[in-house]
Each structure stands twice: as C-alpha cells, then as structure tokens.
Design an enzyme around this catalytic site. Structure first.
Site, mmCIF file in Angstrom:
data_model
loop_
_atom_site.group_PDB
_atom_site.id
_atom_site.type_symbol
_atom_site.label_atom_id
_atom_site.label_comp_id
_atom_site.label_asym_id
_atom_site.label_seq_id
_atom_site.Cartn_x
_atom_site.Cartn_y
_atom_site.Cartn_z
ATOM 1 N N GLY A 1 0.823 -1.197 0.000
ATOM 2 C CA GLY A 1 0.000 0.000 0.000
ATOM 3 C C GLY A 1 0.863 1.255 0.000
ATOM 4 O O GLY A 1 2.006 1.234 -0.457
ATOM 5 N N CYS A 2 0.340 2.341 0.531
ATOM 6 C CA CYS A 2 1.071 3.610 0.560
ATOM 7 C C CYS A 2 2.393 3.449 1.280
ATOM 8 O O CYS A 2 2.447 2.983 2.421
ATOM 9 C CB CYS A 2 0.219 4.667 1.251
ATOM 10 S SG CYS A 2 1.035 6.258 1.427
#
Length: 275
Positions: free
Chosen positions: A104-105
């Site tokens: 993810g981020c």
C-alpha cells in the site's frame, strides 16, 4: 532579500520549469516570481503564496517539489531538506542485505522497519514497472506498472530476512490484491519482491505459513515476484513519518485500527476452530 528567501525563490524558479508541477501550482509560482521581480515586498509575496498553496497541502495534493517549497514557506525547513540517497546507490557490505516490500502507501511502510534494530536504511520508491525514473504522478496514474514500495537495507548479524517477512505480514491485509486499506489501485497492491533464490524460498515459506495459519477466511493474494530496478521516490516522500508527524499519525492510526480488527477476528476464528 535574505538567504532563506533567496533559496525559496530559487526553488520556485526550478519548480516552474519542472514538468511535474501542475498548471495550478505553476500559475501561483509564476505570479509570485513576477511580483518579486516587479519590486513587491518579498515577505508579503511569499505569505500570499503560502496562503494560496495551503488548501492543497492540507489535502496532500501538492506535487513533491512544491510541497517542499510550502514546507519552507511554513517554517518547516527540515521537511524540505533533500534526502540523502547515497546509501541506496552504495555497495553493501558482506554482512548486509536488502529487502523490497510493497504494502500500500509507502508512507506507512517505512517507520515499522526504520525503527527496528539492525536496519541501516529504508527508502520509499517505485518498482515493478516498465518506465525508467518514474514520478509519483506517473505511478499514481496506474499506467506505468509500478507499485509503491520500500527498500530496506539491513544488517544480517542483527536482523534476518525471515524477521522482516514476519513484520511485513503484520503490516498488510494479505487478502486484498488491488490496494491496501483506503489506497486503491494496482500501484498499491501488496508484493514481496525477492532478490535471489534464498529470498524467494523464504517468501514462499512465509506465504504458506500465513495461508495455513487460519487467520484469514479469504485467500492470501500477496504476490511474490522477482525484484527489478528500485527507483527512489521524490524527497517529499522520504521519511514521511518524521517530516509530517501529525498527518502520518492520522493515516497510520486508521491503518492500525483496520488491522487490529482483522487480527482480532482472525484470532477468534482460530480459537473457535481449535475447540
């Protein structure tokens, strides 16, 4: 014009020429430069520019170089200091190794590794795609094939690759193939990038262990892929948890709440199965 203001104006001029700068940003930067060149008071012009950019900063919609300019305008020079990437390009010692994880981020993937004993460096970046030197905007478009990832340089005498794998599985939702938490899209998919046969074997064994753990009802979909070039991200994204503490705590708090619930449900599921 003092030295601090001169440095800001230098960065404004460079950002105007940067192709990654948005039209909205460029219009405000050009206006600020024109006003200063026209004889307006520098401090007043920079205060106006800070006000113009603040709404985008609050929504995290500034491009990296302009975000650095805003940090300087807002009095946070530390956040605008260029991140030293020399360690990324340096040769590793015999007792060092590297791991590359996507979950993810990348803002939320740095701190859990960076604060662990035996970690030499952690870089945010992009990998797995087909474009050289990709920018954040290009990767975010989903058209380059890259994912946001972290590269971890670690001292094998202190921490093992298996240790890092165990931590990785605690940071991601391994049942979500097309993003993580609020971050959606192929550029946020979870991937373990392996650099050699030993890492691949360890990653596959860890995958099997999670799969057999009974923690998750849905299939485990984390991809295990051969590592390719890791491109360090822009300065703004490096050590985000240190430079943007309040925003990081908010994002990380949401992530931890979701993971905490999933892990609790998983533990209950395993407990029920054993009875």
């Amino acid at each position: 014009m003092n030295d601090h203001q001169q440095e800001i104006m230098r960065r404004i001029h460079a950002a105007i020429a940067n192709r990654a700068t948005t039209d909205f940003e460029r219009d405000h930067l050009r206006q600020a430069e024109a006003d200063v060149n026209g004889g307006k008071r520098v401090a007043s012009v920079l205060d106006q520019l800070k006000g113009d950019l603040r709404p985008l900063d609050l929504r995290n919609n500034l491009t990296p170089d302009v975000a650095d300019i805003f940090s300087m305008l807002d009095g946070d020079d530390a956040a605008a200091v260029k991140f030293d990437l020399s360690r990324h390009y340096a040769k590793d010692a015999d007792y060092e190794d590297r791991a590359i994880f996507a979950g993810g981020c990348f803002w939320c993937m740095v701190e859990p590794f960076d604060t662990r004993p035996g970690i030499e460096a952690v870089f945010s970046g992009y990998t797995g795609g087909h474009v050289d030197n990709p920018t954040y905007a290009q990767v975010s478009s989903g058209r380059t094939g890259h994912v946001e990832a972290v590269e971890i340089i670690f001292d094998t005498r202190v921490v093992s690759y298996d240790d890092l794998l165990k931590l990785y599985w605690q940071l991601v939702d391994p049942t979500d193939a097309m993003g993580q938490f609020a971050d959606r899209g192929s550029n946020y998919r979870p991937v373990i990038f392996t650099r050699n046969a030993a890492q691949k074997e360890a990653a596959e064994a860890s995958f099997k262990a999670v799969e057999d753990s009974g923690m998750y009802k849905q299939p485990i979909v984390v991809s295990i892929e051969d590592a390719s070039t890791f491109w360090p991200a822009e300065n703004f994204h490096q050590e985000f948890y240190k430079k943007n503490k309040l925003r990081y705590r908010h994002i990380e708090g949401d992530r931890k709440r979701v993971l905490g619930m999933k892990h609790m449900v998983g533990r209950i599921r395993r407990l029920v199965k054993t009875k």
